[in-house]
Motif scaffolding. Structure first.
Motif, PDB file in Angstrom:
ATOM      1  N   UNK A 131       0.844  -1.194   0.115  1.00 15.85           N
ATOM      2  CA  UNK A 131       0.169  -0.008   0.240  1.00 15.85           C
ATOM      3  C   UNK A 131       0.877   1.278   0.021  1.00 15.85           C
ATOM      4  N   UNK A 132       0.885   1.959  -1.144  1.00 13.86           N
ATOM      5  CA  UNK A 132       1.667   3.036  -1.323  1.00 13.86           C
ATOM      6  C   UNK A 132       1.139   4.348  -0.550  1.00 13.86           C
ATOM      7  N   UNK A 133       0.090   4.321   0.194  1.00 13.13           N
ATOM      8  CA  UNK A 133      -0.508   5.503   0.966  1.00 13.13           C
ATOM      9  C   UNK A 133       0.076   5.678   2.163  1.00 13.13           C
ATOM     10  N   UNK A 161      18.947  -9.277 -13.207  1.00  8.18           N
ATOM     11  CA  UNK A 161      18.805  -7.864 -13.607  1.00  8.18           C
ATOM     12  C   UNK A 161      18.538  -7.309 -12.184  1.00  8.18           C
ATOM     13  N   UNK A 162      18.828  -5.888 -12.141  1.00 11.92           N
ATOM     14  CA  UNK A 162      18.462  -5.088 -10.932  1.00 11.92           C
ATOM     15  C   UNK A 162      17.423  -4.185 -11.237  1.00 11.92           C
ATOM     16  N   UNK A 163      16.695  -3.712 -10.348  1.00 12.79           N
ATOM     17  CA  UNK A 163      15.606  -2.550 -10.509  1.00 12.79           C
ATOM     18  C   UNK A 163      15.735  -1.710  -9.303  1.00 12.79           C
ATOM     19  N   UNK A 164      15.589  -0.425  -9.415  1.00 10.19           N
ATOM     20  CA  UNK A 164      15.448   0.581  -8.361  1.00 10.19           C
ATOM     21  C   UNK A 164      14.073   1.051  -8.656  1.00 10.19           C
ATOM     22  N   UNK A 165      13.166   0.992  -7.519  1.00 11.03           N
ATOM     23  CA  UNK A 165      12.130   1.380  -7.623  1.00 11.03           C
ATOM     24  C   UNK A 165      11.620   2.398  -6.569  1.00 11.03           C
ATOM     25  N   UNK A 166      11.112   3.735  -7.182  1.00 13.15           N
ATOM     26  CA  UNK A 166      10.985   5.003  -6.264  1.00 13.15           C
ATOM     27  C   UNK A 166       9.427   5.384  -6.386  1.00 13.15           C
ATOM     28  N   UNK A 167       8.913   5.662  -5.202  1.00 11.66           N
ATOM     29  CA  UNK A 167       7.437   5.901  -5.265  1.00 11.66           C
ATOM     30  C   UNK A 167       7.347   7.295  -5.629  1.00 11.66           C
ATOM     31  N   UNK A 168       6.724   7.667  -6.581  1.00 13.34           N
ATOM     32  CA  UNK A 168       6.703   9.292  -7.171  1.00 13.34           C
ATOM     33  C   UNK A 168       5.293   9.748  -6.518  1.00 13.34           C
ATOM     34  N   UNK A 169       4.371   9.031  -6.481  1.00 13.46           N
ATOM     35  CA  UNK A 169       2.976   9.520  -6.023  1.00 13.46           C
ATOM     36  C   UNK A 169       2.385   8.403  -4.926  1.00 13.46           C
ATOM     37  N   UNK A 170       2.051   8.958  -3.818  1.00 14.73           N
ATOM     38  CA  UNK A 170       1.357   8.086  -2.809  1.00 14.73           C
ATOM     39  C   UNK A 170      -0.267   8.284  -2.817  1.00 14.73           C
ATOM     40  N   UNK A 171      -0.803   8.907  -3.818  1.00 14.25           N
ATOM     41  CA  UNK A 171      -2.015   9.229  -3.735  1.00 14.25           C
ATOM     42  C   UNK A 171      -3.308   8.467  -3.858  1.00 14.25           C
ATOM     43  N   UNK A 172      -2.633   7.035  -4.071  1.00 14.16           N
ATOM     44  CA  UNK A 172      -3.610   5.859  -4.148  1.00 14.16           C
ATOM     45  C   UNK A 172      -2.603   4.675  -3.573  1.00 14.16           C
TER      46      UNK A 172
END
Length: 122
Positions: free
Chosen positions: A57-59, A94-105
């Protein structure tokens, strides 16, 4: 380093001014849901298919929250948003960098940066 099962390695260790929060995981046919207290750096190894990583949950996270996933396994790993929609298939080595840009949903908007196949930064 050989890891069998889930193992916290060097959790919250400092290297210079950088703090690492590392979790080494052997891939399995299961879902790992990332949360606020979850390690920010994950290294996956092994050969069992079916590993899923759910971003949660990003919120309840601040924008800019970041995860680094390194797939040292021989199988692909499915990365999903909170509602279980696939946002990325991380191929072996593979590598992934994952950054939260918007936590509105609850699904959030994530910026994903992937390394080239066959390269590992660690």
């Amino acid at each position: 380093m050989k890891v069998k099962g889930d193992l916290a390695v060097a959790r919250n260790q400092r290297l210079g001014n950088m703090q690492w929060d590392l979790l080494a995981t052997t891939v399995s046919s299961s879902t790992l849901t990332l949360g606020l207290a979850t390690s920010t750096l994950h290294i996956f190894s092994g050969s069992t298919t079916g590993q899923i990583v759910n971003l949660g949950n990003a919120t309840n996270r601040l924008n800019g929250h970041e995860y680094s996933l390194i797939n040292k396994s021989t199988t692909s790993i499915t990365i999903q948003n909170n509602s279980a929609s696939t946002v990325l298939t991380l191929l072996p080595y593979q590598e992934a960098r994952i950054v939260l840009e918007s936590n509105s949903t609850s699904d959030g908007t994530w910026h994903i940066q992937i390394s080239a196949t066959g390269t590992l930064g660690m």
